[in-house]
Motif scaffolding. Sequence first.
Motif, mmCIF file in Angstrom:
data_model
loop_
_atom_site.group_PDB
_atom_site.id
_atom_site.type_symbol
_atom_site.label_atom_id
_atom_site.label_comp_id
_atom_site.label_asym_id
_atom_site.label_seq_id
_atom_site.Cartn_x
_atom_site.Cartn_y
_atom_site.Cartn_z
ATOM 1 N N CYS A 27 0.824 -1.210 0.000
ATOM 2 C CA CYS A 27 0.000 0.000 0.000
ATOM 3 C C CYS A 27 0.858 1.260 0.000
ATOM 4 O O CYS A 27 1.848 1.358 0.732
ATOM 5 C CB CYS A 27 -0.941 -0.017 1.195
ATOM 6 S SG CYS A 27 -2.072 -1.423 1.124
ATOM 7 N N ALA A 28 0.429 2.224 -0.792
ATOM 8 C CA ALA A 28 1.224 3.437 -1.022
ATOM 9 C C ALA A 28 1.445 4.232 0.258
ATOM 10 O O ALA A 28 2.423 4.968 0.368
ATOM 11 C CB ALA A 28 0.525 4.309 -2.056
ATOM 12 N N GLU A 128 -9.016 -0.940 -10.638
ATOM 13 C CA GLU A 128 -7.775 -0.290 -11.117
ATOM 14 C C GLU A 128 -7.165 0.549 -10.006
ATOM 15 O O GLU A 128 -5.945 0.639 -9.871
ATOM 16 C CB GLU A 128 -8.014 0.640 -12.324
ATOM 17 C CG GLU A 128 -8.977 0.178 -13.385
ATOM 18 C CD GLU A 128 -10.430 0.267 -12.922
ATOM 19 O OE1 GLU A 128 -10.859 1.357 -12.525
ATOM 20 O OE2 GLU A 128 -11.132 -0.766 -12.933
ATOM 21 N N ARG A 129 -8.024 1.147 -9.206
ATOM 22 C CA ARG A 129 -7.527 1.972 -8.109
ATOM 23 C C ARG A 129 -6.877 1.082 -7.030
ATOM 24 O O ARG A 129 -5.848 1.429 -6.467
ATOM 25 C CB ARG A 129 -8.696 2.759 -7.514
ATOM 26 C CG ARG A 129 -8.261 3.896 -6.654
ATOM 27 C CD ARG A 129 -9.454 4.709 -6.197
ATOM 28 N NE ARG A 129 -9.776 5.798 -7.105
ATOM 29 C CZ ARG A 129 -10.739 6.692 -6.893
ATOM 30 N NH1 ARG A 129 -11.484 6.591 -5.801
ATOM 31 N NH2 ARG A 129 -10.972 7.653 -7.746
ATOM 32 N N GLN A 131 -5.406 -1.708 -7.583
ATOM 33 C CA GLN A 131 -4.105 -2.109 -8.150
ATOM 34 C C GLN A 131 -3.084 -0.979 -7.993
ATOM 35 O O GLN A 131 -1.938 -1.202 -7.603
ATOM 36 C CB GLN A 131 -4.322 -2.458 -9.632
ATOM 37 C CG GLN A 131 -3.079 -2.526 -10.481
ATOM 38 C CD GLN A 131 -2.446 -3.904 -10.489
ATOM 39 O OE1 GLN A 131 -3.144 -4.894 -10.674
ATOM 40 N NE2 GLN A 131 -1.154 -3.981 -10.271
ATOM 41 N N ALA A 132 -3.500 0.253 -8.275
ATOM 42 C CA ALA A 132 -2.571 1.391 -8.190
ATOM 43 C C ALA A 132 -2.157 1.632 -6.736
ATOM 44 O O ALA A 132 -0.994 1.920 -6.445
ATOM 45 C CB ALA A 132 -3.227 2.640 -8.772
ATOM 46 N N LEU A 133 -3.099 1.479 -5.824
ATOM 47 C CA LEU A 133 -2.840 1.798 -4.417
ATOM 48 C C LEU A 133 -2.023 0.716 -3.715
ATOM 49 O O LEU A 133 -1.183 1.009 -2.861
ATOM 50 C CB LEU A 133 -4.190 1.975 -3.714
ATOM 51 C CG LEU A 133 -4.214 2.585 -2.334
ATOM 52 C CD1 LEU A 133 -3.577 3.957 -2.342
ATOM 53 C CD2 LEU A 133 -5.652 2.694 -1.835
ATOM 54 N N ARG A 135 -0.386 -1.958 -5.394
ATOM 55 C CA ARG A 135 0.554 -2.573 -6.341
ATOM 56 C C ARG A 135 0.349 -4.082 -6.476
ATOM 57 O O ARG A 135 1.266 -4.844 -6.744
ATOM 58 C CB ARG A 135 2.004 -2.246 -5.961
ATOM 59 C CG ARG A 135 2.334 -0.783 -6.270
ATOM 60 C CD ARG A 135 3.774 -0.462 -6.076
ATOM 61 N NE ARG A 135 4.101 -0.282 -4.686
ATOM 62 C CZ ARG A 135 5.303 -0.463 -4.180
ATOM 63 N NH1 ARG A 135 6.293 -0.871 -4.944
ATOM 64 N NH2 ARG A 135 5.529 -0.263 -2.903
ATOM 65 N N ASP A 137 -3.003 -6.991 -7.698
ATOM 66 C CA ASP A 137 -4.341 -7.113 -8.265
ATOM 67 C C ASP A 137 -5.129 -8.028 -7.332
ATOM 68 O O ASP A 137 -5.017 -9.235 -7.428
ATOM 69 C CB ASP A 137 -4.220 -7.719 -9.671
ATOM 70 C CG ASP A 137 -5.567 -7.989 -10.278
ATOM 71 O OD1 ASP A 137 -6.563 -7.425 -9.770
ATOM 72 O OD2 ASP A 137 -5.639 -8.780 -11.230
ATOM 73 N N VAL A 167 -6.903 10.461 -3.789
ATOM 74 C CA VAL A 167 -6.739 9.019 -4.007
ATOM 75 C C VAL A 167 -8.106 8.328 -3.960
ATOM 76 O O VAL A 167 -8.547 7.726 -4.939
ATOM 77 C CB VAL A 167 -5.789 8.405 -2.956
ATOM 78 C CG1 VAL A 167 -5.700 6.887 -3.111
ATOM 79 C CG2 VAL A 167 -4.402 9.025 -3.063
#
Length: 341
Positions: A27-28, A128-129, A131-133, A135, A137, A167
């Motif tokens: 997590c970012a 998708e969010r 996945q982005a947050l 990293r 799936d 975010v």
Amino acid sequence: MSSVADRHGRPLRNLRISVTDRCNLRCAYCMPEEHYAWLPRSDILSFEEIAALVDAFTDAGVDRVRLTGGEPLLRHDLPLLIRMLAARPALRDLALTSNGILLAEHAAALRAAGLHRLTVSLDTLRPERFQALTRRDGLAQVLAGIRAADAAGFRPLKIDTVAMRGVNDDELTDLIEFARPFGAEVRFIEYMDVGGATHWSADRVYARAAMLADLGRRYGAIEPLREESSAPADRYRLADGTVFGIISSTTQPFCRACDRARLTADGMWYLCLYARLGTDLRQLLRAGATRAELAAAIGRVWGARTDRGAEARLAARDRAPLMPAAELKKDPHLEMHTRGG
Ligand code: SAM
């Protein structure tokens, strides 16, 4: 046994135990770096060692334990530990926080082992969010995990969401609506500048006041629930009875009511998420300290506690991430994923 009080009169009641520093998400706001220093495997406490420390902590006043991590479901045979802890009458509450990725396969076993309560972390409902947050799936797995937890009888389930500006600040109502059919309670957590949050910035914090204003525009009157509790979340009720919480550790910290401490997977004990130094209970334990000696040591350390870490951070000028990544690499105990959230 009655709890020892610290210098501000705060009792020791809650213990969060990180059972592993490993995680299957990145997590970012917690693990944004590419590489991490991990705790040596030989230092990780066995289940017997964790149970021995829990006995000493309960002698010092703890009656609530939450298992966390890292991702606790990565720890092999976790239901065994839960069974051991659930058998201890001194523990009134035994809870677990998970990111939900492995929950579908484990929920029933956790329940059967005697786990009382479950919190699942979920920051977005958009694949998708997610996945982005994170990293990874994994949104479908988390949602399946939540359904499995509900089916296993974990009610009310809690869903913890770190709410961040730019975010997922447009998803508060979606998350409330998602949780409603499960009777789950969503708790929105302000983005904290803890170790691990090396990309933290003040403009990313979605403050409690702003969340309430935005939710008020959508739902109308929001009633604060008046509760006597040391729980971190302030709870609110919408007109239709739906209850949600906000954990405002960043803009309105609640250090005065803090009765919790944190044990890492290798037996370091921290009094505060922001603390730089801890107490090495593994060393004491492995040197042969008795339960009474451990409880006395715990009582001494807690009795001398004066910190109000989140309030000190609030008072800091030019607030920035707590520590650079290089410092966290030198001592992984400073990481949020080691200390447990
Ligand atoms: N892996 C488990 C999970 O995801 O719930 C347990 C460990 S995780 C560190 C525990 C909680 O800490 C999660 O709800 C996570 O969102 C929260 N957390 C981590 N970093 C944070 C930060 N910088 N600010 C606020 N909450 C954070």
